[in-house]
Design an enzyme around this catalytic site. Structure first.
Site, PDB file in Angstrom:
ATOM      1  N   GLU A  37       0.874  -1.172   0.000  1.00 23.08           N
ATOM      2  CA  GLU A  37       0.000   0.000   0.000  1.00 23.08           C
ATOM      3  C   GLU A  37       0.911   1.221   0.000  1.00 23.08           C
ATOM      4  O   GLU A  37       1.821   1.307   0.834  1.00 23.08           O
ATOM      5  CB  GLU A  37      -0.875  -0.019   1.260  1.00 23.08           C
ATOM      6  CG  GLU A  37      -1.920   1.056   1.184  1.00 23.08           C
ATOM      7  CD  GLU A  37      -2.782   1.156   2.444  1.00 23.08           C
ATOM      8  OE1 GLU A  37      -2.757   0.238   3.278  1.00 23.08           O
ATOM      9  OE2 GLU A  37      -3.461   2.181   2.561  1.00 23.08           O
TER      10      GLU A  37
ATOM     11  N   LYS B  22       4.403   0.814   9.874  1.00 26.62           N
ATOM     12  CA  LYS B  22       4.533   2.022   9.054  1.00 26.62           C
ATOM     13  C   LYS B  22       4.019   3.244   9.809  1.00 26.62           C
ATOM     14  O   LYS B  22       4.533   4.337   9.635  1.00 26.62           O
ATOM     15  CB  LYS B  22       3.750   1.851   7.747  1.00 26.62           C
ATOM     16  CG  LYS B  22       4.520   1.056   6.712  1.00 26.62           C
ATOM     17  CD  LYS B  22       3.912   1.244   5.329  1.00 26.62           C
ATOM     18  CE  LYS B  22       3.162   0.011   4.930  1.00 26.62           C
ATOM     19  NZ  LYS B  22       2.554   0.113   3.603  1.00 26.62           N
TER      20      LYS B  22
ATOM     21  N   ARG C 120       5.476 -12.836   9.548  1.00 25.26           N
ATOM     22  CA  ARG C 120       6.139 -11.599   9.172  1.00 25.26           C
ATOM     23  C   ARG C 120       7.483 -11.515   9.870  1.00 25.26           C
ATOM     24  O   ARG C 120       7.726 -12.180  10.871  1.00 25.26           O
ATOM     25  CB  ARG C 120       5.276 -10.378   9.439  1.00 25.26           C
ATOM     26  CG  ARG C 120       4.802 -10.168  10.850  1.00 25.26           C
ATOM     27  CD  ARG C 120       3.645  -9.180  10.923  1.00 25.26           C
ATOM     28  NE  ARG C 120       3.995  -7.851  10.439  1.00 25.26           N
ATOM     29  CZ  ARG C 120       3.293  -7.204   9.502  1.00 25.26           C
ATOM     30  NH1 ARG C 120       2.238  -7.743   8.961  1.00 25.26           N
ATOM     31  NH2 ARG C 120       3.646  -5.996   9.115  1.00 25.26           N
TER      32      ARG C 120
HETATM   33  P1  ATP Z   1      -0.120  -1.595   6.684  1.00 24.09           P
HETATM   34  O1  ATP Z   1      -1.049  -2.599   6.049  1.00 24.09           O
HETATM   35  O2  ATP Z   1      -0.252  -1.425   8.139  1.00 24.09           O
HETATM   36  O3  ATP Z   1      -0.038  -0.308   5.955  1.00 24.09           O
HETATM   37  P2  ATP Z   1       1.903  -3.453   5.921  1.00 24.09           P
HETATM   38  O4  ATP Z   1       3.219  -3.593   6.590  1.00 24.09           O
HETATM   39  O5  ATP Z   1       0.973  -4.609   5.878  1.00 24.09           O
HETATM   40  O6  ATP Z   1       1.305  -2.188   6.585  1.00 24.09           O
HETATM   41  P3  ATP Z   1       1.709  -3.345   3.055  1.00 24.09           P
HETATM   42  O7  ATP Z   1       2.117  -2.253   2.174  1.00 24.09           O
HETATM   43  O8  ATP Z   1       0.302  -3.738   3.077  1.00 24.09           O
HETATM   44  O9  ATP Z   1       2.183  -2.929   4.485  1.00 24.09           O
HETATM   45  O10 ATP Z   1       2.623  -4.617   2.798  1.00 24.09           O
HETATM   46  C1  ATP Z   1       2.904  -5.112   1.528  1.00 24.09           C
HETATM   47  C2  ATP Z   1       3.258  -6.567   1.623  1.00 24.09           C
HETATM   48  O11 ATP Z   1       4.384  -6.748   2.461  1.00 24.09           O
HETATM   49  C3  ATP Z   1       2.129  -7.363   2.217  1.00 24.09           C
HETATM   50  O12 ATP Z   1       1.950  -8.524   1.440  1.00 24.09           O
HETATM   51  C4  ATP Z   1       2.592  -7.697   3.588  1.00 24.09           C
HETATM   52  O13 ATP Z   1       2.099  -8.923   4.018  1.00 24.09           O
HETATM   53  C5  ATP Z   1       4.107  -7.720   3.434  1.00 24.09           C
HETATM   54  N1  ATP Z   1       4.758  -7.354   4.691  1.00 24.09           N
HETATM   55  C6  ATP Z   1       4.557  -6.230   5.397  1.00 24.09           C
HETATM   56  N2  ATP Z   1       5.271  -6.242   6.534  1.00 24.09           N
HETATM   57  C7  ATP Z   1       5.950  -7.412   6.545  1.00 24.09           C
HETATM   58  C8  ATP Z   1       6.875  -8.012   7.450  1.00 24.09           C
HETATM   59  N3  ATP Z   1       7.230  -7.411   8.590  1.00 24.09           N
HETATM   60  N4  ATP Z   1       7.380  -9.222   7.136  1.00 24.09           N
HETATM   61  C9  ATP Z   1       7.028  -9.829   5.989  1.00 24.09           C
HETATM   62  N5  ATP Z   1       6.165  -9.321   5.096  1.00 24.09           N
HETATM   63  C10 ATP Z   1       5.637  -8.118   5.353  1.00 24.09           C
END
Ligand code: ATP
Ligand code: MG
Length: 567
Positions: A42, A277, A267
């Site tokens: 995102e 974030k 994760r």
């Molecule tokens: P948010 O949804 O709170 O904005 P997010 O960390 O989920 O934050 P995204 O941009 O949705 O951010 O993440 C993009 C991809 O990265 C998603 O598929 C998510 O599952 C993966 N991802 C995010 N954080 C991690 C992490 N700490 N370890 C592994 N994969 C991650």
């Protein structure tokens, strides 16, 4: 379950993790002509090291199977998203070494198709327009152990639903007045199946679709459709989405569209930092750091600016592997991975970070010699270089001690030490200023020990680095350290807010004295400063002839208990 991965404990290459095994089986059975994965950020912040795990997995699986991986912006939440983030994310994925080719997608490009899918749900009696706001709906949803209660609008007729949904889109109602909900099961033990919201009215300007839409799909509704439209075969996401999977499956089945398989993995959590974030944004907005690319941030932009190589991050991601167990990976493992690489690749040079003068009293004043230094003992092809040597040098302040314990192996009156690549010297004393601070150390050299070995075979226990006083170049060196002073700053175990655990010493800037060749250090170069650590020539602040150095990591981990700890 938690586990702490230590550098020693982590195997180098996990043999086909559980996801790769599933993909391999699907390849073998011919289930898919081509494997398709996606990385779906995102654009509401910069990517961090946790995202790197997901990028390496998704692009890795695609590359290994001759398939493809899409970069897809999941831009369904306009309020927090921006073009700046889109640009930064693309830069970071490329920097990490991955290429999406022509396969760049935006969820916002699917808004019309998504809308049509929602109307199908309504026509089939699988969705309804509800007057209850999310807050009002909460008591209806209930708790896992007790069934919820039906919304009073659950049995609205199909025509009325279609009409209301169209009017939601047309902007007839204020924000939040209506919600489109899936009609699933208010008694399901899985709360996500209790008539979840699919669309909300929200007058928010979208960075790509402008003001064209005033209704936006929820993550659960949009994500499965995005995967479906793109023909994704394996939709890999993090563990918290496991409970969403029944909804993912239900929605795709109800809409009768192509149905990818969602698989969850744990994760990455890293000690001594935060990965949310929202918290990273807070650090940026409150000026706790200089920006998303501050070298102390766990963002890819920050790690890049600090001096991490893309290869070291990819290697780190291979080492941690892909599992379903939630745990916290030790920051030391990331640092260790970088040291491993730079130990082999970075030229070694001498730089004094906290200088004190060393005068060799019996060395002729007018004399100058050229000493031969090995560029990297780990790399025979790296060759040698010449360093000028003279009567006056700089050494590290902590390499001298006036009254030293017997195990001190460096300079103290009456004892010998080796000057790297030069001579064995014996310390004779020091001079101090009015405050008692040592400013000059004196010694005598043994001219028979050129190169550092004594012809009589006598043992000298310590070797210290030095630079010639008159020919040294000076440069700013930023001694970065971990951003937080405790391993879990944001899990509440240390009390207070995560901001209370910021390390006040995470950045110290010094002026270092370096061997003359470092005047030509170019932006982006990496060095080992002997006995001090790995350093990176900052790409933004350096100019030709005036490099600025960032410490990437010290040579040894000052945070480990073995090294005496820091807490
Ligand atoms: P948010 O949804 O709170 O904005 P997010 O960390 O989920 O934050 P995204 O941009 O949705 O951010 O993440 C993009 C991809 O990265 C998603 O598929 C998510 O599952 C993966 N991802 C995010 N954080 C991690 C992490 N700490 N370890 C592994 N994969 C991650
Ligand atoms: Mg997310």
């Amino acid at each position: 379950m938690t586990s702490t991965e230590k550098p020693e404990a982590a195997g180098d290459l996990p043999a086909g993790d559980f996801i790769r095994q599933i993909v391999a089986a699907d390849c073998q059975s011919g289930k898919h002509p081509e494997i398709r994965t996606r990385f779906p950020p995102e654009p509401n912040g910069y990517l961090h090291i946790g995202h790197a795990k997901s990028i390496c997995l998704n692009f890795g699986v695609a590359a290994e199977t001759g398939g493809r991986c899409h970069l897809r912006f999941d831009d369904t939440n306009p309020e927090r998203e921006s073009e700046e983030y889109v640009r930064a994310i693309k830069d970071d994925v490329r920097w990490l070494g991955f290429d999406w080719g022509d396969h760049l997608y935006y969820a916002s490009d699917y808004f019309e198709r998504m809308y049509q899918c929602a109307t199908k749900l309504i026509r089939d009696g699988n969705a309804y327009v509800c007057d209850l706001t999310p807050e009002q709906f909460k008591p209806y949803r209930g708790v896992p152990t007790r069934p919820g209660k039906e919304s009073p609008h659950r049995h609205r007729g199909m025509e009325e639903n279609l009409d209301l949904f169209q009017r939601m889109r047309d902007g007839e109602f204020p924000d939040g007045a209506y919600v489109l909900r899936a009609k699933i099961d208010m008694a399901s033990p899985n709360l996500h199946l209790r008539d979840p919201a699919l669309y909300r009215i929200k007058r928010a300007h979208h960075h790509r679709t402008g003001d064209r839409w005033c209704i936006y799909p929820t993550y659960d509704f949009a994500h499965g459709l995005e995967d479906s439209f793109e023909g994704i075969t394996h939709s890999l996401c993090t563990l918290e989405f496991e409970v969403h999977r029944p909804l993912y499956d239900w929605l795709l089945d109800a809409m009768e569209v192509y149905h990818p398989r969602q698989i969850e993995f744990s994760r990455l959590n890293l000690s001594y930092t935060v990965m949310s974030k929202r918290k990273l944004l807070q650090l940026v907005e409150e000026d706790r750091v200089t920006g998303w690319d501050d070298p102390r941030m766990p963002t890819l932009a920050g790690l890049r600016r600090r001096g991490y190589t893309p290869a070291s991050i990819r290697h780190f991601c291979r080492r941690i592997g892909v599992t379903k167990f939630d745990g916290i990976t030790d920051m030391a493992l990331l640092e260790h991975t970088l040291r491993d690489e730079l130990n082999r690749t970075a030229p070694r040079v001498m730089a004094v970070l906290d200088p004190v003068k060393l005068v060799i009293d019996n060395y002729p004043e007018e004399q100058q010699e050229s000493m031969t230094a090995i560029n990297n003992p780990e790399d025979p092809d790296a060759g040698t270089r010449a360093i000028p040597f003279a009567r006056e040098l700089y050494i590290e302040r902590d390499d001298f001690m006036e009254a030293a314990p017997s195990k001190f192996r460096r300079l103290t009156p009456g004892r010998e030490v080796r000057l790297r690549y030069a001579y064995i010297v014996e310390c004779t004393g020091c001079e101090k200023d009015a405050d008692g601070l040592v400013h000059t150390v004196h010694c005598r050299y043994d001219p028979a020990t050129r190169g550092g070995t004594a012809p009589d075979g006598r043992k000298v226990r310590g070797t210290i680095h030095w630079v010639p006083a008159s020919e040294a170049v000076t440069a700013p060196v930023r001694l970065y350290d971990r951003l937080f002073k405790c391993p879990n700053p944001d899990d509440g175990s240390e009390g207070g807010s995560f901001l209370d655990h910021l390390n006040p010493h995470s950045l110290e800037t010094v002026t270092a004295y370096m061997e003359p060749g470092l005047r030509n250090a170019a932006a982006g170069d990496r060095y080992q400063f002997e006995r001090r650590g790995y350093f990176f020539v900052d790409p933004l602040d350096s100019r030709p002839g005036t490099p600025v150095f960032n410490r990437i990591v010290p040579l040894r981990d000052p945070w480990s208990a073995k090294e005496g700890g820091r807490r």
